[in-house]
Design an enzyme around this catalytic site. Structure first.
Site, PDB file in Angstrom:
ATOM      1  N   SER A 170      36.370 -52.336   0.677  1.00 57.85           N
ATOM      2  CA  SER A 170      36.555 -52.005   2.098  1.00 57.85           C
ATOM      3  C   SER A 170      37.909 -52.564   2.523  1.00 57.85           C
ATOM      4  O   SER A 170      38.475 -53.439   1.845  1.00 57.85           O
ATOM      5  CB  SER A 170      35.449 -52.697   2.900  1.00 57.85           C
ATOM      6  OG  SER A 170      35.720 -52.662   4.273  1.00 57.85           O
ATOM      7  N   TYR A 224      30.639 -60.601   5.108  1.00 62.75           N
ATOM      8  CA  TYR A 224      30.989 -59.268   4.594  1.00 62.75           C
ATOM      9  C   TYR A 224      32.375 -59.338   3.931  1.00 62.75           C
ATOM     10  O   TYR A 224      32.578 -58.823   2.836  1.00 62.75           O
ATOM     11  CB  TYR A 224      30.974 -58.246   5.733  1.00 62.75           C
ATOM     12  CG  TYR A 224      31.169 -56.805   5.285  1.00 62.75           C
ATOM     13  CD1 TYR A 224      30.240 -56.186   4.452  1.00 62.75           C
ATOM     14  CD2 TYR A 224      32.267 -56.063   5.714  1.00 62.75           C
ATOM     15  CE1 TYR A 224      30.412 -54.864   4.057  1.00 62.75           C
ATOM     16  CE2 TYR A 224      32.443 -54.738   5.327  1.00 62.75           C
ATOM     17  CZ  TYR A 224      31.511 -54.138   4.495  1.00 62.75           C
ATOM     18  OH  TYR A 224      31.686 -52.833   4.086  1.00 62.75           O
TER      19      TYR A 224
END
Ligand SMILES: NC(=O)c1ccc[n+]([C@@H]2O[C@H](COP(=O)([O-])OP(=O)(O)OC[C@H]3O[C@@H](n4cnc5c(N)ncnc54)[C@H](OP(=O)(O)O)[C@@H]3O)[C@@H](O)[C@H]2O)c1
Length: 254
Positions: free
Chosen positions: A149, A162
């Site tokens: 990501s 995350y």
């Protein structure tokens, strides 16, 4: 220069929705037989049916990849059923955003269990098959594509764990790349920005409004945009390895 994927076998994790679902559809369209894994079997069955109706080959496998045995079985069943394994898209992931202070630790556990451990279990089980596929026709090259990501590049408050998991995916991918690239297993990292999927639906309700507020202002990517990038990576000729792709919506600034 695009090579078709006829005669190859791909496994896509997290294929019951979003990026994984679109990727399975695209790899099948390009000629790969695809195994699709996730927990929601009904959605996998519907996708497998759709792929087969379009003339492709698909195998739906229910698997929770946070369980090492289920991850191993997912890979083993794919290789057994289709006879080989050329491409793995390690896509299953969860993003539970929010401040670290007073965060439910269970959310951290879930992200670590899936984004890191699940991805590692699948990679570990798949590597012997990928190394074998890279020594054989039709392509004499194999691919492990790990989905990270923008959060694997840039750390921001509200995304600490995350960020941790996706930075970890990047580190693992580069180290593994060095280890196996000489044997023609290409390890690639894909780092999407905001994509319109179910991912944000799992964020706690009180946090979700804050996360999605900014999203409404931009034209988010579609899952098909990322599927297209993944298909690009795995359809390069043998001598080309696309190690890393960072793909943001044009109007995403951060
Ligand atoms: N959407 C974005 O903006 C964005 C941006 C950057 C990176 N990403 C990354 O892209 C990947 C795919 O996410 P997405 O956006 O497509 O979200 P999504 O639609 O929520 O897809 C997540 C997939 O992971 C599967 N999954 C969840 N837990 C699992 C488990 N324990 N075992 C096996 N599969 C599991 C889900 O299926 P089941 O629930 O059926 O198991 C689903 O198919 C993730 O790694 C995410 O971090 C997304």
């Amino acid at each position: 220069m695009t090579e078709d994927l006829n005669g190859t076998v791909a496994l896509v994790t997290g294929a019951s929705s979003g990026i994984g679902e679109a990727t399975a559809r695209e790899l099948a369209r390009r000629g790969a037989a695809v195994a699709i894994g996730a927990r929601r079997k009904q959605r996998l069955d519907a996708l497998a049916q759709e792929i087969e109706d379009a003339g492709g080959r698909a195998l739906a496998i229910e698997a929770d990849v946070t369980d090492a045995d289920q991850a191993r079985r997912l890979v083993a069943y794919t290789a057994e059923h289709f006879g080989r394994l050329d491409t793995v898209v390690n896509n299953a992931g969860v993003m539970l955003l929010g401040p670290a202070v007073d965060a439910p630790v269970e959310e951290w556990d879930r992200m670590i269990a899936l984004n890191l451990q699940g991805l590692l279990y699948v990679a570990h089980a798949a590597l012997p098959h990928l190394l074998a596929a890279a020594e054989t026709e039709p392509r004499r090259v194999a691919d492990l594509v790990n989905i990270s990501s923008v959060a694997g590049r840039v750390a921001r408050q509200g995304a600490a764990v995350y960020n941790l998991t996706k930075h970890g995916v990047g580190a693992f991918s580069e180290a593994l790349r060095q280890e196996v690239t000489g044997r023609h297993v290409r390890v690639s990292l894909v780092e999407p920005g905001a994509v319109a999927t179910e991912l944000v639906d799992h964020v706690r309700e009180e946090i979700r409004a804050r996360v999605t507020g900014g999203l409404d202002k931009m034209e988010r990517l579609q899952s098909e945009d990322i599927a297209d990038a993944i298909a690009y990576i795995v359809s390069r000729p043998r001598h080309i390895a696309v190690n890393e792709l960072l793909i943001r919506p044009t109007d995403e600034e951060g």
